[in-house]
Design an enzyme around this catalytic site. Structure first.
Site, short mmCIF file in Angstrom:
data_model
loop_
_atom_site.label_atom_id
_atom_site.label_comp_id
_atom_site.label_asym_id
_atom_site.label_seq_id
_atom_site.Cartn_x
_atom_site.Cartn_y
_atom_site.Cartn_z
CE LYS A 43 -21.69 6.47 10.73
NZ LYS A 43 -22.10 6.38 12.14
NE ARG A 82 -28.53 8.16 16.19
CZ ARG A 82 -27.28 8.29 15.76
NH1 ARG A 82 -26.93 9.36 15.07
NH2 ARG A 82 -26.37 7.36 15.98
CE1 TYR A 114 -22.93 34.53 -9.05
CE2 TYR A 114 -21.62 32.69 -8.24
CZ TYR A 114 -22.41 33.27 -9.22
OH TYR A 114 -22.67 32.57 -10.37
CG MET A 134 -22.26 24.48 -8.58
SD MET A 134 -23.52 24.36 -9.84
CE MET A 134 -24.88 25.23 -9.07
C1 PLP Z 1 -21.00 6.36 13.04
C2 PLP Z 1 -20.98 5.53 14.24
C3 PLP Z 1 -19.78 5.25 14.91
C4 PLP Z 1 -18.45 5.88 14.52
O1 PLP Z 1 -18.41 7.20 14.99
P1 PLP Z 1 -17.09 8.10 14.91
O2 PLP Z 1 -17.43 9.30 15.67
O3 PLP Z 1 -16.87 8.38 13.46
O4 PLP Z 1 -16.00 7.30 15.49
C5 PLP Z 1 -19.82 4.39 15.99
N1 PLP Z 1 -20.99 3.83 16.39
C6 PLP Z 1 -22.16 4.09 15.79
C7 PLP Z 1 -23.40 3.46 16.30
C8 PLP Z 1 -22.20 4.96 14.71
O5 PLP Z 1 -23.37 5.22 14.13
#
Ligand code: PLP
Length: 356
Positions: free
Chosen positions: A35, A130, A257, A305
């Site tokens: 993802k 969640r 800065y 930046m």
């Molecule tokens: C992102 C995600 C993972 C992977 O998590 P990592 O900590 O990167 O291994 C696994 N399961 C779900 C549901 C996720 O959203």
């Protein structure tokens, strides 16, 4: 690509990390989580490098379509689930799998006319609060999906752990595991619990489908840094940028800065063409590590930046055009993240905009 900072990705490192995961969980199937553009590493090329994985996990339907259209034929699971009948139609046509985490999704899935049944992972909320079904909703979803020709039977049962990375919260994790086991026992379905942290810290989760993300990219997911264990995982991302100026500054000169850092002696300082617009964390403090010509140097002053400054004491013969490594094999992204008060996940995702 309009940036001077560059992200490159080593497919051999991805494959080596997958092999290590298999060694840890030899009986499990691996759903490689790609993802968010594979945590900034490029979803399509990462999925191609990891074609030996049994499947891929993405956040939403658009990400899944991108992989299918690029020719990836493996199972692809939409971790966030579908949001509409249109998306459900896309899942069915492209043979994509979906998480189901709300009862209205069960309703749509059982009511729609679909060209082919859809692979479903039922997500049980065991304490993360969640996404996921509570125990009552889960039982209802299980029986309603069982009566529907639109759902490939049986669904995979999954849950997600909130504190798998933190050994001080093992009681919380244990409670989640017990709730999951109580609901999934005796249903004859495959299960899926482990993210990267659980894979390392909770051996009980190394069965069914495991869902590693961060470990595939070679970063350490646990709250307690474990330098020896960490070294075995190969960072897949290298984030680097050229030096665009080398300055001779004098004792008492301040840098950048806010004038937050002052040269203690006469010294050389490099200006490197990477900043927070490139995904380098603005909150990285003076002292954060940077590698130049194989030598460790330190960030000085605030990150701008698209520039940052580096103390060149200890770097022999630095020149304009030389490359500064912001993270990769050395320094590791975990180290920079810890300095900046964040986690490697965030840094990897943000640097992905310099993928080139
Ligand atoms: C992102 C995600 C993972 C992977 O998590 P990592 O900590 O990167 O291994 C696994 N399961 C779900 C549901 C996720 O959203």
């Amino acid at each position: 690509m309009t940036r001077l900072a560059r992200v490159s990705v080593d497919p051999a490192a991805l494959r080596a990390n997958l092999a290590r995961i298999r060694a840890l969980a030899p009986r499990a199937r691996v759903l490689a989580v790609v993802k968010a553009n594979a945590y900034g590493h490029g979803a399509v090329s990462v999925a191609r490098a990891l074609e030996a994985a049994e499947g891929f996990g993405v956040a939403n339907v658009a990400e899944a379509v991108q992989l299918r259209e690029a020719g990836l034929a493996q199972p692809i699971l939409v971790l966030g689930g579908f949001r509409s009948d249109e998306e459900l139609g896309v899942l069915s046509r492209l043979e994509l799998w979906t998480v189901v985490h709300q009862l209205w999704q069960v309703e749509r899935l059982t009511a729609c006319a679909l060209p082919a049944p859809v692979g479903v992972w039922l997500k049980i909320d065991t304490g993360m609060h969640r996404l996921g079904l509570d125990a009552g909703e889960f039982r209802e979803a299980w029986s309603r999906l069982g009566a529907s020709p639109n759902c490939r039977w049986p669904p995979v049962l999954m849950t997600h752990l909130a504190c798998a990375d933190d050994p001080h919260r093992n009681a919380f994790t244990e409670a989640q595991l017990r709730r999951f086991e109580a609901l999934s026992r005796d249903l004859g379905a495959q299960t899926s619990i482990a993210n990267s942290a659980a894979l390392l810290a909770h051996p009980r989760t190394r069965s069914g489908w495991v869902r590693p993300g961060l470990l595939l990219y070679g970063a350490w997911p646990l709250a307690d840094a474990a330098p020896q264990g960490q070294a075995a995982w190969r960072p897949a991302m290298r984030f680097a940028a050229p030096i665009v100026a080398v300055r001779r500054l004098h004792a008492g000169d301040s840098i950048g800065y806010g004038a937050t850092w002052t040269c203690p002696t006469d010294m050389d300082v490099a200006v490197v063409a990477a900043g927070y617009a490139d995904g380098y964390p603005r909150h990285a403090p003076s002292g954060s590590p940077v590698l130049i010509g194989g030598h460790r140097a330190r960030l000085v002053g605030r990150v701008s930046m698209d520039m940052l400054s580096v103390d060149l004491r200890g770097v022999p013969h630095p020149r304009v055009g030389d490359e500064a490594v912001l993270w990769g094999q050395d320094p590791r992204v975990e180290e920079v993240a810890a300095r900046a008060g964040t986690i490697p996940y965030e840094l990897l995702c943000h640097a992905g905009r310099c993928l080139g």
